[in-house]
Design an enzyme around this catalytic site. Structure first.
Site, mmCIF file in Angstrom:
data_model
loop_
_atom_site.group_PDB
_atom_site.id
_atom_site.type_symbol
_atom_site.label_atom_id
_atom_site.label_comp_id
_atom_site.label_asym_id
_atom_site.label_seq_id
_atom_site.Cartn_x
_atom_site.Cartn_y
_atom_site.Cartn_z
ATOM 1 N N LYS A 200 0.864 -1.181 0.000
ATOM 2 C CA LYS A 200 0.000 0.000 0.000
ATOM 3 C C LYS A 200 0.899 1.229 0.000
ATOM 4 C CE LYS A 200 -3.587 2.429 2.533
ATOM 5 N NZ LYS A 200 -4.597 2.350 3.584
ATOM 6 N N ARG A 210 -10.750 9.815 1.777
ATOM 7 C CA ARG A 210 -10.591 10.507 3.071
ATOM 8 C C ARG A 210 -11.717 11.516 3.284
ATOM 9 N NH1 ARG A 210 -3.953 10.993 2.822
ATOM 10 N NH2 ARG A 210 -3.614 8.731 2.835
ATOM 11 N N LYS A 255 -2.233 -1.513 -3.852
ATOM 12 C CA LYS A 255 -3.091 -0.337 -3.814
ATOM 13 C C LYS A 255 -2.240 0.909 -3.911
ATOM 14 C CE LYS A 255 -6.005 1.847 -0.410
ATOM 15 N NZ LYS A 255 -6.518 1.772 0.914
ATOM 16 N N TYR A 319 -15.014 0.967 -6.974
ATOM 17 C CA TYR A 319 -16.293 1.644 -6.716
ATOM 18 C C TYR A 319 -17.237 1.476 -7.893
ATOM 19 C CZ TYR A 319 -13.597 3.343 -2.853
ATOM 20 O OH TYR A 319 -12.821 3.367 -1.722
HETATM 21 C C1 PBG Z 1 -7.330 3.538 5.499
HETATM 22 C C2 PBG Z 1 -7.699 3.244 4.109
HETATM 23 C C3 PBG Z 1 -7.533 4.138 3.044
HETATM 24 C C4 PBG Z 1 -8.098 3.528 1.925
HETATM 25 C C5 PBG Z 1 -8.573 2.274 2.319
HETATM 26 N N1 PBG Z 1 -8.297 2.098 3.674
HETATM 27 C C6 PBG Z 1 -7.019 5.523 2.996
HETATM 28 C C7 PBG Z 1 -5.750 5.895 3.588
HETATM 29 O O1 PBG Z 1 -4.843 5.084 3.760
HETATM 30 O O2 PBG Z 1 -5.659 7.081 3.942
HETATM 31 C C8 PBG Z 1 -8.157 4.188 0.575
HETATM 32 C C9 PBG Z 1 -9.163 3.688 -0.368
HETATM 33 C C10 PBG Z 1 -9.509 4.594 -1.488
HETATM 34 O O3 PBG Z 1 -8.892 5.653 -1.719
HETATM 35 O O4 PBG Z 1 -10.451 4.233 -2.199
HETATM 36 N N2 PBG Z 1 -6.640 2.670 6.241
#
Ligand code: PBG
Length: 330
Positions: A200, A210, A255, A319
């Site tokens: 990630k 967010r 991701k 999504y």
């Molecule tokens: C948080 C989390 C995030 C996403 C999934 N779980 C955001 C982040 O790390 O700030 C992002 C998913 C998205 O942008 O669709 N742990």
């Protein structure tokens, strides 16, 4: 021997008709490949559109069950649940994450009762619950790894108890997969799957998410670069995935998605384990907004997902899952 020489070889022959193109297609995208992320919130309105995510809403529980039913009708087999928590319930330690009455636990139990067959994915991380918006415990301004991992173990156990089929740590703390696996085993959750967000990256593509969960305002200008990966790196992604698999992850995930397909390909090739990719909020919003403006054809969404398959992804969190499923079904 193949004579790779024109005109014996005319590569356009197999592109002449739609049917022949279908016959030689190497990858297929079906509803089996799609996982729908859904936002839920404690709110009186059924659903509220998220301004930076066209067509995506925050649902209250009634609307959430209704939405899941329509996903099942489209052939979607799995949902990933994300909460937007009321500011009054957030604190420094994210303690509401461990409250068995929180909306995620209610949603998991409610889904198990109504639609036992659907696969429920629950995120493990503290960011929806902390008043600073970080995924872990802040100690002297620093996200403390080992203290966070202890909380994540408890959070994971609570989610498993509440009915999650898949526990998805998205926090990027070191050692959390092993800690969560140990907790699940010692509590006899032998069949609970761990889907680790193995690679990630610290990405600006998460912006709309967010907004959706309300962690953006709190996080402000702070970044997650001390725990999420540097987008300049590939080797580190293999290192992360390798460690997570050793620690007990059943499925690994990359991701964001589209801009990181080299990472998907490298991980799938190196480990041959189930590998998912997350087409994140910013990627979705860029494409969807352009489609709505008429700047890009709507087929661009399916194309972006097919490219994830081509790179080696076994399934995709997107999504657009519902919308693509309904296109695939028509
Ligand atoms: C948080 C989390 C995030 C996403 C999934 N779980 C955001 C982040 O790390 O700030 C992002 C998913 C998205 O942008 O669709 N742990």
């Amino acid at each position: 021997m193949i004579r790779r020489k024109y005109p014996h070889t005319r590569l356009r022959r197999t592109r002449v008709k739609g049917f022949i193109r279908d016959l030689i297609a190497q990858n297929k995208l079906t509803t089996d490949d799609l996982i729908q992320p859904i936002f839920i919130a404690d709110q009186s309105e059924d659903k509220i559109e998220i301004p930076s995510m066209p067509g995506i809403h925050r649902h209250n529980l009634d609307s959430f069950y209704f939405e899941v039913e329509s996903l099942i009708n489209e052939g979607i087999k799995s949902v990933a649940i994300f909460p937007a928590i009321d500011a009054s319930k957030k604190d420094e330690d994210g303690s509401h994450a461990l409250d068995e009455g929180n909306i995620v636990c209610l949603a998991l139990a409610g889904l198990s009762e109504r639609f036992p067959e659907i696969i429920k994915i629950a995120d493990v991380a503290l960011d929806p619950y902390t008043d600073h918006g970080h995924d872990g415990l802040l100690i002297d301004g620093r996200v403390d790894n080992d203290k966070t991992v202890k909380l994540l173990q408890d959070q994971a156990l609570l989610l498993a108890h509440s009915g999650a089929d898949i526990i998805a740590p998205s926090d990027m703390m070191d050692g959390r997969v092993k800690a969560i696996r140990d907790t699940l085993e010692s509590n006899k959750f032998f069949d609970t799957i761990i889907l680790s967000y193995a690679a990630k990256y610290a990405s600006s593509f998460y912006g709309p998410f967010r907004d959706a969960v309300g962690s953006a305002a709190n996080l402000g200008k702070a970044s997650k670069k001390t725990y999420q990966m540097n987008f300049a790196n590939l080797d580190e992604a293999l290192h992360e995935a390798g460690m997570d698999i050793e620690e007990g992850a059943d499925i690994v995930m990359v991701k964001p998605g589209t801009a990181y397909l080299d990472v998907v390909h490298a991980i799938k090739s190196a480990f041959q384990v189930p590998t998912f990719v997350y087409q994140v909020s910013g990627e979705y919003s860029m494409l969807q907004l352009s489609i709505e403006k008429g700047w890009l054809d709507k087929d661009v969404m399916l194309e972006s997902l097919m490219c994830c398959k081509r790179a080696g992804a076994d399934a995709i969190l997107t999504y657009a899952a519902k919308q693509i499923a309904s296109e695939l079904n028509s």
